[in-house]
Design an enzyme around this catalytic site. Structure first.
Site, short mmCIF file in Angstrom:
data_model
loop_
_atom_site.label_atom_id
_atom_site.label_comp_id
_atom_site.label_asym_id
_atom_site.label_seq_id
_atom_site.Cartn_x
_atom_site.Cartn_y
_atom_site.Cartn_z
N LYS A 1 -11.81 -37.87 26.24
CA LYS A 1 -10.64 -38.51 25.65
C LYS A 1 -9.59 -38.74 26.73
O LYS A 1 -9.12 -37.81 27.38
CB LYS A 1 -10.05 -37.64 24.53
N LYS B 1 -13.27 -41.69 23.74
CA LYS B 1 -12.06 -42.32 23.19
C LYS B 1 -11.11 -42.65 24.34
O LYS B 1 -10.83 -41.76 25.16
CB LYS B 1 -11.39 -41.35 22.21
#
Length: 329
Positions: A198, A252
């Site tokens: 992420k 992400k």
């Protein structure tokens, strides 16, 4: 010109011929629908995310039913509480907004997969992903104190009926802490979907409005990943989470990191999720509103890109529209 050279166009001449040899498939079963739930009685619009709402409890249950009817059977819940504090205590309260929503949705629909986002940033009054401490004269997140609260949050979500918990705080050791706590509490059957890779991304802006999670100071660059960190950092983060017991890995954002999705796919055999984040969604919506893009064509092409890069599932705000378009096609 000779007629003996290869003619790939032969296999693209008709829709049926193109479908016959496609490598990539897409169905509603590949989609996870993100939903924001809040404690008010009315659904609320989000100015930066057209078509996305903060749902009341009743609105959330109704929307899940609509998703289910379209074949989208997996949702992820983000809570927007009325009250926040330095510890983010509403994240792990048994009567917290996500816990209450999980119970309501589970009572209405037994066959929906409910994923609970396991983080503290929506619940802290400072907007960071854990309690704060001072290091070198600067405030930062206390990593190990956050682990305790994240573990409590995961257990409370599982107790409410979540099928999957999804830690997104990017704290070192969070998967191990959560896995240990779940097992000790009798939830060894509950999987962990780790936001393993992420990035500290500029694509999260609309989400922060939707969830009310903008940091009150600084940013999250000290715990989320450097976009220029390269593949070694991504592989290390994914490896650590896999070793600690993650059942799913996630990358992400999605579109700016398709290459990272492919690298993680090639290196690990765990199911892989791509998060098509709020900024990606908002950009397409803005371009469509300006008459620059065909929404259906662009969104479906984007979903195929995630699948082609190696994602098994796609977390996307476009999920219900995609399901409609696939049904028409």
């Amino acid at each position: 010109m000779s007629s003996t050279f290869d003619r790939p166009r032969r296999l693209r001449r008709t829709p049926a011929l193109r479908a016959l040899t496609r490598e990539i498939s897409l169905s509603p079963a590949n989609l996870i629908y993100p939903m924001f739930v809040h404690e008010g009685e009315d659904d609320q619009t989000i100015s930066t995310m057209p078509g996305v709402l903060r749902y009341s409890l009743a609105g959330a249950v109704k929307r899940v039913g609509e998703a289910r009817d379209k074949g989208v059977r997996s949702i992820v819940l983000f809570g927007v509480p009325d009250d926040k504090d330095a510890q983010g205590s509403q994240a792990y309260a048994d009567q917290g907004i996500v816990q209450v929503a999980i119970r309501a949705i589970r009572a209405a629909y037994a066959d929906i997969t409910i994923i609970a986002d396991t983080c503290l940033c929506e619940y802290t009054d400072h907007g960071h992903c854990g309690p704060l401490c001072e290091v070198g004269g600067e405030l930062t997140v206390d990593n190990d104190a956050a682990l305790t609260l994240l573990a409590q949050t995961a257990v409370s979500q599982a107790r409410a009926g979540a099928d999957v918990v999804a830690p997104s705080a990017m704290m070192d050791g969070q998967v191990a802490a959560i896995r240990t706590a779940l097992d000790a509490a009798g939830f060894s059957h509950v999987p962990v979907m780790s936001y393993a890779v992420k990035y500290a991304s500029g694509y999260y802006g609309p989400f922060r409005e939707a969830a009310g999670s903008t940091p009150s100071f600084g940013d999250r660059a000290s715990y989320q990943m450097d976009p220029a960190g390269g593949y070694r950092e991504a592989l290390r983060e994914a490896r650590l989470d896999a070793e600690q017991g993650a059942d799913y890995l996630m990358v992400k954002p999605g579109l700016p990191y398709l290459d990272v999705i492919r690298v993680i796919r090639d290196a690990f055999d765990l199911p892989l999720v791509a998060y098509n984040v709020s900024g990606e969604y908002a950009m397409i919506k803005a371009a469509v509103a300006a008459g620059m893009l065909d929404e259906r064509r662009t969104v479906l092409e984007t979903m195929i890109a995630f699948r082609r890069a190696g994602a098994d599932a796609i977390m996307t705000y476009h999920a219900l529209d995609v399901a409609d378009w696939l049904a028409e096609r």
